[in-house]
Each structure stands twice: as structure tokens, then as C-alpha cells.
Motif scaffolding. Structure first.
Motif, PDB file in Angstrom:
ATOM      1  N   MET A   1       0.842  -1.183   0.000  1.00 38.90           N
ATOM      2  CA  MET A   1       0.000   0.000   0.000  1.00 38.90           C
ATOM      3  C   MET A   1       0.883   1.240   0.000  1.00 38.90           C
ATOM      4  O   MET A   1       1.806   1.365   0.789  1.00 38.90           O
ATOM      5  CB  MET A   1      -0.901  -0.022   1.227  1.00 38.90           C
ATOM      6  CG  MET A   1      -1.710   1.228   1.400  1.00 38.90           C
ATOM      7  SD  MET A   1      -2.740   1.090   2.865  1.00 38.90           S
ATOM      8  CE  MET A   1      -3.742   2.487   2.606  1.00 38.90           C
ATOM      9  N   SER A   2       0.594   2.163  -0.880  1.00 37.64           N
ATOM     10  CA  SER A   2       1.370   3.389  -0.934  1.00 37.64           C
ATOM     11  C   SER A   2       0.792   4.402   0.052  1.00 37.64           C
ATOM     12  O   SER A   2      -0.367   4.322   0.449  1.00 37.64           O
ATOM     13  CB  SER A   2       1.365   3.962  -2.347  1.00 37.64           C
ATOM     14  OG  SER A   2       0.048   4.318  -2.707  1.00 37.64           O
ATOM     15  N   ILE A   3       1.610   5.346   0.425  1.00 37.60           N
ATOM     16  CA  ILE A   3       1.171   6.394   1.356  1.00 37.60           C
ATOM     17  C   ILE A   3       0.305   7.383   0.577  1.00 37.60           C
ATOM     18  O   ILE A   3       0.716   7.888  -0.468  1.00 37.60           O
ATOM     19  CB  ILE A   3       2.376   7.103   1.987  1.00 37.60           C
ATOM     20  CG1 ILE A   3       3.162   6.115   2.850  1.00 37.60           C
ATOM     21  CG2 ILE A   3       1.930   8.285   2.818  1.00 37.60           C
ATOM     22  CD1 ILE A   3       4.434   6.659   3.428  1.00 37.60           C
ATOM     23  N   PRO A   4      -0.892   7.673   1.080  1.00 38.38           N
ATOM     24  CA  PRO A   4      -1.789   8.590   0.362  1.00 38.38           C
ATOM     25  C   PRO A   4      -1.236  10.013   0.301  1.00 38.38           C
ATOM     26  O   PRO A   4      -0.489  10.436   1.178  1.00 38.38           O
ATOM     27  CB  PRO A   4      -3.080   8.570   1.188  1.00 38.38           C
ATOM     28  CG  PRO A   4      -2.963   7.430   2.119  1.00 38.38           C
ATOM     29  CD  PRO A   4      -1.506   7.124   2.272  1.00 38.38           C
ATOM     30  N   ALA A   5      -1.648  10.722  -0.738  1.00 34.22           N
ATOM     31  CA  ALA A   5      -1.281  12.135  -0.862  1.00 34.22           C
ATOM     32  C   ALA A   5      -1.796  12.871   0.362  1.00 34.22           C
ATOM     33  O   ALA A   5      -2.866  12.575   0.877  1.00 34.22           O
ATOM     34  CB  ALA A   5      -1.893  12.722  -2.129  1.00 34.22           C
ATOM     35  N   GLY A   6      -1.020  13.812   0.844  1.00 28.35           N
ATOM     36  CA  GLY A   6      -1.435  14.611   1.986  1.00 28.35           C
ATOM     37  C   GLY A   6      -0.875  14.122   3.307  1.00 28.35           C
ATOM     38  O   GLY A   6      -0.896  14.847   4.296  1.00 28.35           O
ATOM     39  N   ARG A  91      -7.552   9.034   7.072  1.00 29.49           N
ATOM     40  CA  ARG A  91      -8.860   8.416   6.792  1.00 29.49           C
ATOM     41  C   ARG A  91      -8.764   7.446   5.615  1.00 29.49           C
ATOM     42  O   ARG A  91      -9.351   6.373   5.639  1.00 29.49           O
ATOM     43  CB  ARG A  91      -9.903   9.492   6.509  1.00 29.49           C
ATOM     44  CG  ARG A  91     -10.370  10.192   7.754  1.00 29.49           C
ATOM     45  CD  ARG A  91     -11.593  11.057   7.486  1.00 29.49           C
ATOM     46  NE  ARG A  91     -12.025  11.656   8.718  1.00 29.49           N
ATOM     47  CZ  ARG A  91     -12.169  12.944   8.923  1.00 29.49           C
ATOM     48  NH1 ARG A  91     -11.937  13.800   7.937  1.00 29.49           N
ATOM     49  NH2 ARG A  91     -12.563  13.406  10.095  1.00 29.49           N
ATOM     50  N   ALA A  92      -8.022   7.832   4.588  1.00 29.06           N
ATOM     51  CA  ALA A  92      -7.856   6.962   3.420  1.00 29.06           C
ATOM     52  C   ALA A  92      -7.146   5.668   3.813  1.00 29.06           C
ATOM     53  O   ALA A  92      -7.510   4.586   3.335  1.00 29.06           O
ATOM     54  CB  ALA A  92      -7.084   7.689   2.318  1.00 29.06           C
ATOM     55  N   VAL A  94      -7.160   4.238   6.817  1.00 28.43           N
ATOM     56  CA  VAL A  94      -8.092   3.451   7.636  1.00 28.43           C
ATOM     57  C   VAL A  94      -9.200   2.851   6.777  1.00 28.43           C
ATOM     58  O   VAL A  94      -9.528   1.665   6.903  1.00 28.43           O
ATOM     59  CB  VAL A  94      -8.678   4.318   8.773  1.00 28.43           C
ATOM     60  CG1 VAL A  94      -9.798   3.600   9.488  1.00 28.43           C
ATOM     61  CG2 VAL A  94      -7.583   4.711   9.749  1.00 28.43           C
ATOM     62  N   GLU A  95      -9.773   3.650   5.897  1.00 28.44           N
ATOM     63  CA  GLU A  95     -10.842   3.151   5.031  1.00 28.44           C
ATOM     64  C   GLU A  95     -10.315   2.099   4.053  1.00 28.44           C
ATOM     65  O   GLU A  95     -11.023   1.177   3.697  1.00 28.44           O
ATOM     66  CB  GLU A  95     -11.500   4.310   4.288  1.00 28.44           C
ATOM     67  CG  GLU A  95     -12.319   5.194   5.210  1.00 28.44           C
ATOM     68  CD  GLU A  95     -12.758   6.500   4.568  1.00 28.44           C
ATOM     69  OE1 GLU A  95     -12.436   6.743   3.380  1.00 28.44           O
ATOM     70  OE2 GLU A  95     -13.397   7.298   5.271  1.00 28.44           O
ATOM     71  N   GLY A  96      -9.075   2.238   3.650  1.00 31.20           N
ATOM     72  CA  GLY A  96      -8.473   1.268   2.747  1.00 31.20           C
ATOM     73  C   GLY A  96      -8.332  -0.100   3.385  1.00 31.20           C
ATOM     74  O   GLY A  96      -8.349  -1.123   2.703  1.00 31.20           O
ATOM     75  N   ALA A  97      -8.218  -0.129   4.681  1.00 37.58           N
ATOM     76  CA  ALA A  97      -8.108  -1.405   5.389  1.00 37.58           C
ATOM     77  C   ALA A  97      -9.476  -2.065   5.539  1.00 37.58           C
ATOM     78  O   ALA A  97      -9.573  -3.273   5.652  1.00 37.58           O
ATOM     79  CB  ALA A  97      -7.486  -1.195   6.761  1.00 37.58           C
ATOM     80  N   GLY A  98     -10.543  -1.274   5.525  1.00 36.75           N
ATOM     81  CA  GLY A  98     -11.889  -1.798   5.740  1.00 36.75           C
ATOM     82  C   GLY A  98     -12.354  -2.777   4.681  1.00 36.75           C
ATOM     83  O   GLY A  98     -12.695  -3.914   4.999  1.00 36.75           O
ATOM     84  N   PRO A  99     -12.379  -2.405   3.412  1.00 37.64           N
ATOM     85  CA  PRO A  99     -12.870  -3.333   2.384  1.00 37.64           C
ATOM     86  C   PRO A  99     -12.038  -4.605   2.296  1.00 37.64           C
ATOM     87  O   PRO A  99     -12.568  -5.670   2.078  1.00 37.64           O
ATOM     88  CB  PRO A  99     -12.772  -2.528   1.090  1.00 37.64           C
ATOM     89  CG  PRO A  99     -12.827  -1.104   1.531  1.00 37.64           C
ATOM     90  CD  PRO A  99     -12.149  -1.083   2.882  1.00 37.64           C
ATOM     91  N   LEU A 100     -10.739  -4.509   2.502  1.00 40.30           N
ATOM     92  CA  LEU A 100      -9.889  -5.690   2.461  1.00 40.30           C
ATOM     93  C   LEU A 100     -10.300  -6.651   3.563  1.00 40.30           C
ATOM     94  O   LEU A 100     -10.464  -7.838   3.341  1.00 40.30           O
ATOM     95  CB  LEU A 100      -8.413  -5.307   2.623  1.00 40.30           C
ATOM     96  CG  LEU A 100      -7.422  -6.477   2.689  1.00 40.30           C
ATOM     97  CD1 LEU A 100      -7.466  -7.261   1.393  1.00 40.30           C
ATOM     98  CD2 LEU A 100      -6.035  -5.973   2.953  1.00 40.30           C
ATOM     99  N   ALA A 101     -10.500  -6.118   4.735  1.00 40.35           N
ATOM    100  CA  ALA A 101     -10.895  -6.959   5.863  1.00 40.35           C
ATOM    101  C   ALA A 101     -12.269  -7.580   5.628  1.00 40.35           C
ATOM    102  O   ALA A 101     -12.526  -8.711   6.011  1.00 40.35           O
ATOM    103  CB  ALA A 101     -10.888  -6.158   7.150  1.00 40.35           C
TER     104      ALA A 101
END
Length: 120
Positions: A1-6, A91-92, A94-101
Motif C-alpha cells: 500500500m502506498s502512502i496517500p497524498a497529503g 482516513r484513506a 483506515v478506510e483502505g483497510a476496511g474493504p480488504l478486511a
């Protein structure tokens, strides 16, 4: 997973993130209020404020002299923008971990043996 912009490495450490989050909720804050709210020593807070000030994320204003000296601090527009971008990046993540889980199959719990109580 890459680090999100911002995502902001300067803001990310817990103490600086706490300082910036506190300042984001106000226009100006007294040094003593920030120190007491975050349970920091004068020197620990001063160090964090200096780092954030050097980055252009906050502004310090000192009034008076001697024992009557009052220091106030506020986020600059640059600091507020950096904080908002960092929060969005977190937030991105954390939310990115949600669908995978949610798509993973949960492990099957081991079968429990049921005893009738006889033979105990």
C-alpha cells in the motif's frame, strides 16, 4: 500500500498531531492552555512549537515582558491545510483497510467438544 497524498511526516508524530489538532479547533490559544491540555512540559511543548513554526505551520505571538509574558499560538493557513490533508490521508489509510478486511474469509473457530458431564 502506498502512502496517500497529503500524509505529512512532520505532523504525524503523536505530540505534534495533538498540538495541531488542538489548534485547528481555535483561532488563537495560550501557550499554557496548550501545555495543560496536552499534559506537556514547557520545554517539550516549546520544542514541538518551534518545529512547527519553522515549517510555517504555526505562528507565535508574544506579549508583555518578564513574568507577565504571554505567548499565544495559532495555525497558519499552510498549517491548517497540512493538517486537513493529513487527516484525509489517515482516513484513506483506515478506510483502505476496511474493504480488504470485509472481503477476507474469517478463520473458522476450532470445533469445541461437548461433554455430557459424565465421567468428570
Amino acid at each position: 500500500m502506498s502512502i496517500p497524498a497529503g500524509f505529512d511526516e512532520l505532523i504525524h508524530p503523536a505530540t505534534r498531531l495533538s498540538v495541531v489538532a488542538l489548534l485547528a479547533a481555535t483561532e488563537w490559544a495560550d501557550f499554557a492552555f496548550v501545555r495543560d491540555s496536552l499534559s506537556l512540559s514547557d520545554s517539550a511543548l516549546s520544542k514541538q512549537l518551534h518545529t512547527l513554526e519553522e515549517a510555517g505551520y504555526l505562528e507565535l505571538h508574544k506579549d508583555g515582558s518578564g513574568r507577565k509574558r504571554r505567548t499565544r499560538v495559532r495555525l497558519t493557513d499552510r498549517g491548517r491545510t497540512a493538517f486537513e490533508g493529513h487527516v484525509a490521508a489517515l482516513r484513506a489509510i483506515v478506510e483502505g483497510a476496511g474493504p480488504l478486511a470485509a472481503t477476507e474469509t474469517p478463520p473458522t473457530p476450532p470445533q469445541q467438544r461437548h461433554h455430557s458431564g459424565a465421567g468428570r
